[in-house]
Design an enzyme around this catalytic site. Structure first.
Site, PDB file in Angstrom:
ATOM      1  N   HIS A 135       4.673  10.784   1.984  1.00 17.03           N
ATOM      2  CA  HIS A 135       4.510   9.530   1.264  1.00 17.03           C
ATOM      3  C   HIS A 135       4.696   8.363   2.215  1.00 17.03           C
ATOM      4  CE1 HIS A 135       5.931   6.044  -1.068  1.00 17.03           C
ATOM      5  NE2 HIS A 135       4.989   6.445  -1.899  1.00 17.03           N
ATOM      6  N   ILE A 136       3.799   7.398   2.122  1.00 15.09           N
ATOM      7  CA  ILE A 136       3.987   6.140   2.852  1.00 15.09           C
ATOM      8  C   ILE A 136       3.953   5.018   1.830  1.00 15.09           C
ATOM      9  CG2 ILE A 136       3.086   6.873   5.066  1.00 15.09           C
ATOM     10  CD1 ILE A 136       0.424   5.502   4.305  1.00 15.09           C
ATOM     11  N   MET A 173       0.835  -1.169   0.000  1.00 11.88           N
ATOM     12  CA  MET A 173       0.000   0.000   0.000  1.00 11.88           C
ATOM     13  C   MET A 173       0.886   1.241   0.000  1.00 11.88           C
ATOM     14  SD  MET A 173      -2.165   1.758   3.106  1.00 11.88           S
ATOM     15  CE  MET A 173      -1.375   0.808   4.294  1.00 11.88           C
ATOM     16  N   CYS A 174       0.611   2.153  -0.884  1.00 13.27           N
ATOM     17  CA  CYS A 174       1.314   3.438  -0.915  1.00 13.27           C
ATOM     18  C   CYS A 174       0.283   4.551  -0.895  1.00 13.27           C
ATOM     19  CB  CYS A 174       2.154   3.575  -2.174  1.00 13.27           C
ATOM     20  SG  CYS A 174       3.554   2.474  -2.222  1.00 13.27           S
ATOM     21  N   ARG A 175       0.656   5.644  -0.291  1.00 11.03           N
ATOM     22  CA  ARG A 175      -0.188   6.837  -0.270  1.00 11.03           C
ATOM     23  C   ARG A 175       0.699   8.051  -0.493  1.00 11.03           C
ATOM     24  NH1 ARG A 175      -3.545   3.372  -0.184  1.00 11.03           N
ATOM     25  NH2 ARG A 175      -5.273   3.119   1.235  1.00 11.03           N
TER      26      ARG A 175
END
Length: 95
Positions: free
Chosen positions: A94-95, A1-3
């Site tokens: 950013h994660i 998962m990226c955000r």
């Protein structure tokens, strides 16, 4: 998962953008309800254990500053401490 989070507006504290909103990027990194419709597999989990990065523009310094870590964003005490001291009109996380 990226955000990816991008804020561009009036000068605000970093904590107001990454910690305080009900759907903050911090909460999205560990809360199942913020990852709807994701098909579960070993490459895609509800919990983001990877590192993160944050950047912010300081107009007086005319410079962009970066803080990054290999720790999960929800487990980084340094970010939590500095987020209440940094104000900026441009914030990227950013994660």
């Amino acid at each position: 998962m990226c955000r990816l989070l991008i804020y561009f507006g009036k000068q605000v504290y970093l904590s107001d953008i990454i910690y305080k909103p009900p759907h903050s990027i911090i909460k999205q990194s560990y809360t199942k309800s913020y990852t709807p419709d994701i098909i579960k597999n070993k490459m895609n989990s509800d919990l983001n254990l990877d590192g993160f990065g944050c950047g912010w523009w300081i107009p007086d310094k005319k410079n962009f500053f970066i803080y990054k870590s290999l720790k999960p964003i929800w487990n980084d005490n340094i970010l939590h401490a500095i987020a209440n001291s940094i104000t900026s009109p441009i914030i990227i996380a950013h994660i």
